[in-house]
Design a protein around this motif. Structure first.
Motif, PDB file in Angstrom:
ATOM      1  N   THR A   1       5.711  -2.639  -7.406  1.00 35.55           N
ATOM      2  CA  THR A   1       5.877  -2.150  -6.027  1.00 35.55           C
ATOM      3  C   THR A   1       7.025  -2.900  -5.337  1.00 35.55           C
TER       4      THR A   1
ATOM      5  N   ILE B   1       0.532   4.679  -9.287  1.00 37.41           N
ATOM      6  CA  ILE B   1      -0.466   5.377 -10.122  1.00 37.41           C
ATOM      7  C   ILE B   1       0.241   6.443 -10.964  1.00 37.41           C
ATOM      8  N   GLU B   2       1.087   7.180 -10.303  1.00 39.47           N
ATOM      9  CA  GLU B   2       1.842   8.243 -10.971  1.00 39.47           C
ATOM     10  C   GLU B   2       2.684   7.678 -12.127  1.00 39.47           C
TER      11      GLU B   2
ATOM     12  N   PRO C   1      -8.272   1.748  -2.317  1.00 38.54           N
ATOM     13  CA  PRO C   1      -7.041   1.587  -1.528  1.00 38.54           C
ATOM     14  C   PRO C   1      -6.443   0.188  -1.726  1.00 38.54           C
TER      15      PRO C   1
ATOM     16  N   SER D   1       0.828  -1.221   0.000  1.00 36.04           N
ATOM     17  CA  SER D   1       0.000   0.000   0.000  1.00 36.04           C
ATOM     18  C   SER D   1       0.863   1.272   0.000  1.00 36.04           C
ATOM     19  N   LYS D   2       2.055   1.140   0.591  1.00 37.05           N
ATOM     20  CA  LYS D   2       2.943   2.287   0.690  1.00 37.05           C
ATOM     21  C   LYS D   2       3.302   2.861  -0.694  1.00 37.05           C
ATOM     22  N   TYR D   3       3.276   1.996  -1.702  1.00 35.89           N
ATOM     23  CA  TYR D   3       3.749   2.419  -3.029  1.00 35.89           C
ATOM     24  C   TYR D   3       2.607   2.710  -4.008  1.00 35.89           C
ATOM     25  N   GLN D   4       1.389   2.709  -3.485  1.00 36.03           N
ATOM     26  CA  GLN D   4       0.241   2.884  -4.380  1.00 36.03           C
ATOM     27  C   GLN D   4       0.300   4.203  -5.165  1.00 36.03           C
ATOM     28  N   ASP D   5       0.529   5.308  -4.459  1.00 41.24           N
ATOM     29  CA  ASP D   5       0.510   6.607  -5.149  1.00 41.24           C
ATOM     30  C   ASP D   5       1.624   6.702  -6.182  1.00 41.24           C
ATOM     31  N   TRP D   6       2.782   6.178  -5.787  1.00 43.87           N
ATOM     32  CA  TRP D   6       3.900   6.176  -6.742  1.00 43.87           C
ATOM     33  C   TRP D   6       3.522   5.389  -8.001  1.00 43.87           C
TER      34      TRP D   6
ATOM     35  N   ASP E   1      -7.819   2.748  -8.122  1.00 45.77           N
ATOM     36  CA  ASP E   1      -8.696   3.795  -7.576  1.00 45.77           C
ATOM     37  C   ASP E   1      -9.074   3.491  -6.135  1.00 45.77           C
TER      38      ASP E   1
END
Ligand code: ME8
Length: 652
Positions: A269, A169-170, A195, A162-167, A193
């Motif tokens: 990830t 997506i980007e 969590p 989960s820690k790398y989710q935003d990375w 989209d």
């Protein structure tokens, strides 16, 4: 430039089938293509040998896991040469260096705090070998395995995905080519989209021992996906081998849609956590069905690559798989479909072009490539030259984008054009007139040169056929070292080169006897039940009654418009009036250009059942005679009728 291409590593709980063959042929073709483009290529495939599924399969086979995985891994390795697949490295997850690499990575990720211990209660699917979220279930069942997952509460180790989710997506958003085709990229973004949960990466040894022990807690073995994905690093000597430095930045993974999530979410990830750059591209293809039904052991419709190759030959199988599936979408395998490709595309279009051209060079140019007199080039010659250039550019772009079916379409457009070129330039007529000698030489030289270009672009897809073509053209060695760069056209075929023996590239094949006798049986049954219509074939005399002949509605039809059918070398779409307007699709594109047909009147069978050809409904058939040509091929000649006759006049 380096290129690194991988297939999934296949589970050894089943024997190789059509789906495995497809992915591996794709990866092989792509590596051969990149080599042809001048790259240094590393191509890796292998087998995935740990985990519950494998332990269960071994137990079922009454074998211990080690012996069992050795036997099935060998079956995979024996399959690749049959398909002319030439990997540079075949990895097995039971290899000692792989086990070491997995443990080293686990240690590193654990030390840096991305792995933690926790209790988890969830719904576990044995088929997927993972916990499923409520959202993933369909009517309470795993959508892939159609079983209700078991509720399990367990202490396990988790990876902080989960820690790398935003990375992630980007990264996906910034790199449109990271996951292709686009539909799969969108699917992954839609999944992201929500969590992301952390990933359970261990299995207690009380439940499973057939796995890689966690280096920091030997009461657990590694979850099979965490183990398997790392194969892509082990195979190139992670962390400090020279291959690793060259090839990791250009890694391209080929998979089917079933394993999108582990590759598009777990894997990047994991790499990020290890401090590595993500792979370069993930190519995702659809599923092969058989006769439009899911391929499965229980339905008894599993297609084995060995049997296919024995029946049709390796190049037909490779061509068929690449041509028939639009990369990314599902496709349906059938024996009729492969036979149709063999007879139409390979034996008729390519095979005839090759044999008639080489036979004519043999006959009219004494087995030697004649000189091309550039001052004599005509419109049709320029068309061929331009088409070859377009073919090289389109082919290269489509192969790079993994749209193999489109690359092949581009090649077959040129093959169709060349078949028409022969008909319009009629070398056998030129040969009758000594004044046309140089023109004849030019036509033959252009044909020889075009075949050489075709052999080069077919090399990654049908290596044996390309080699046969090159050998016949006296270019065997040149093919081995050919480099394809669309910006610099291939050198023309040197004049004076002696031709080798002309082999038959593809035989025309009959429908399998087995299938034919099945049809015969079903016809008999239909006749017995009185359901089969009595047609001419039911009459033992072979003669038609007058009433039968009268049943044919033959009409004069005027052709008002004609155009080529997209993606087809043989079909023209005609608008005719007879006298009402209707559409007829006719297989005459290799004998007539659309323009020359406008205003012509022909004979139409007006009461045929409509048939769909390339998605167009054809309402009738125009009659044509087959004219044998001197080179052994045939040209179709339409039956034209007198221009004074009005459209719609009945012919009787
Ligand atoms: O998933 N159509 O192995 P697997 C097309 N070990 N391709 C098909 C197919 C079909 N009907 N059936 C299978 C695993 N495939 C894991 C992979 S990778 C780190 C671990 C092909 O033996 C396709 O490539 O189930 C699919 O992704 C793969 O086989 C799954 O092979």
């Amino acid at each position: 430039m380096p290129t690194y291409v991988t297939t999934p590593i296949y589970y050894v709980n089943a024997q190789p089938h059509l789906g495995h063959a497809y992915t591996t042929i794709i990866a092989d073709t792509y590596s051969r293509f990149r080599r042809l483009s001048g790259d240094s290529v590393r191509f890796q495939t292998g087998t995935d040998e740990h985990g519950e599924k494998i332990a269960e399969a071994a137990a079922k086979a009454g074998s211990n896991p080690r012996e069992y995985v050795d036997a099935i891994a060998a079956l995979f390795q024996q399959t690749w040469p049959l398909l002319n697949v030439q990997p540079d490295y075949v990895i097995r997850t039971t290899d000692a260096d792989h086990i070491k690499t997995v443990q080293r990575i686990l240690d590193q990720v654990h030390r840096q705090g991305d792995i933690y211990f926790s209790e988890y209660a969830g719904l576990y699917c044995r088929g997927c070998e993972r916990f499923l979220t409520d959202k993933e279930l369909v009517e309470g069942k795993c959508p892939d395995h159609l079983v209700e997952p078991e509720p399990i509460t367990e202490q396990n180790y988790f990876f902080r995905m989960s820690k790398y989710q935003d990375w992630l997506i980007e990264h996906i958003k910034k790199n449109p080519e990271f996951i292709t085709p686009e539909r799969y990229r969108n699917e992954v973004l839609a999944f992201l989209d929500e969590p992301l949960e952390d990933l359970c990466i261990s299995r207690p040894t009380s439940r499973l021992t057939w796995g890689i022990p966690l280096p920091f807690d030997n009461r657990f073995v590694t979850y099979v996906w965490f183990d398997a994905l790392i194969n892509y690093l082990t195979g190139i000597g992670y962390p400090d081998g020279p291959l690793f430095a060259d090839y990791w930045p250009v890694a391209e993974h080929v998979i089917a849609k079933d394993i999108l999530k582990p590759h598009a979410i777990y894997w990047p990830t994991m790499l990020k956590s290890m401090g590595l750059s993500p792979f370069k591209r993930l190519h995702v293809h659809g599923y092969w069905n058989v006769d439009s039904t899911k391929m499965s052991k229980s339905l008894g419709n599993v297609i084995r690559p060995r049997e296919l190759v024995e029946e049709y030959g390796v190049d037909t199988v490779r061509y068929f798989l690449l041509r028939e599936m639009s990369f990314g979408l599902d496709a349906s395998f059938s024996y009729d479909a492969i036979l149709a490709r063999q007879n139409a595309d390979l034996a008729n279009d390519l095979g005839n072009l090759f044999s008639r051209s080489l036979t004519m060079i043999g006959k009219y140019a004494d087995q030697h490539i004649p000189p091309l007199h550039s001052e004599l080039l005509q419109k049709s010659d320029h068309e061929v030259q331009e088409a070859l250039q377009t073919m090289a550019t389109t082919y290269t772009a489509e192969m790079n984008a993994f749209r193999f079916h489109r690359a092949l379409q581009a090649v077959w457009e040129v093959i169709g054009l060349l078949n028409r070129y022969i008909v319009t330039n009629a070398p056998w007529e030129l040969a009758k007139d000594p004044e046309q000698h140089q023109r004849l030489q030019t036509v033959l030289a252009l044909l020889g040169g075009s075949l050489w270009h075709i052999a080069v672009v077919l090399k990654p897809i049908m290596p044996e056929t390309a080699a046969k073509m090159a050998q016949a053209l006296g270019m065997e060695e040149a093919l081995a070292t050919a480099v394809l760069r669309p910006a610099t056209p291939l050198a023309p075929l040197p004049a004076g080169r002696g031709l080798g023996e002309v082999p038959q590239l593809f035989p025309r094949m009959e429908k399998k006897k087995k299938a034919a006798s099945k049809t015969a049986r079903s016809n008999q049954a239909q006749a017995a039940h009185g359901t089969k219509k009595t047609g001419p074939e039911a009459q033992h005399t072979g003669l038609l009654s007058f009433a039968q002949f009268q049943a044919l509605d033959l009409r004069v039809a005027q052709i008002n418009a004609a155009q080529r059918v997209k993606k087809s070398e043989r079909l023209l779409r005609l608008s005719v009036s007879a006298p009402e307007e209707r559409t007829v699709v006719a297989g005459i594109a290799q004998s007539y250009s659309p323009e020359e047909l406008i205003g012509k009147k022909v004979v139409l069978v007006a009461n045929l059942q409509p048939a769909k050809l390339m998605g167009i409904v054809s309402e009738g058939m125009v009659l044509a005679a087959k004219e044998p040509l001197e080179d052994g091929s045939e040209r179709l000649r339409l039956l034209f009728v007198d221009s004074v006759m009005s459209p719609g006049s009945k012919i009787s």
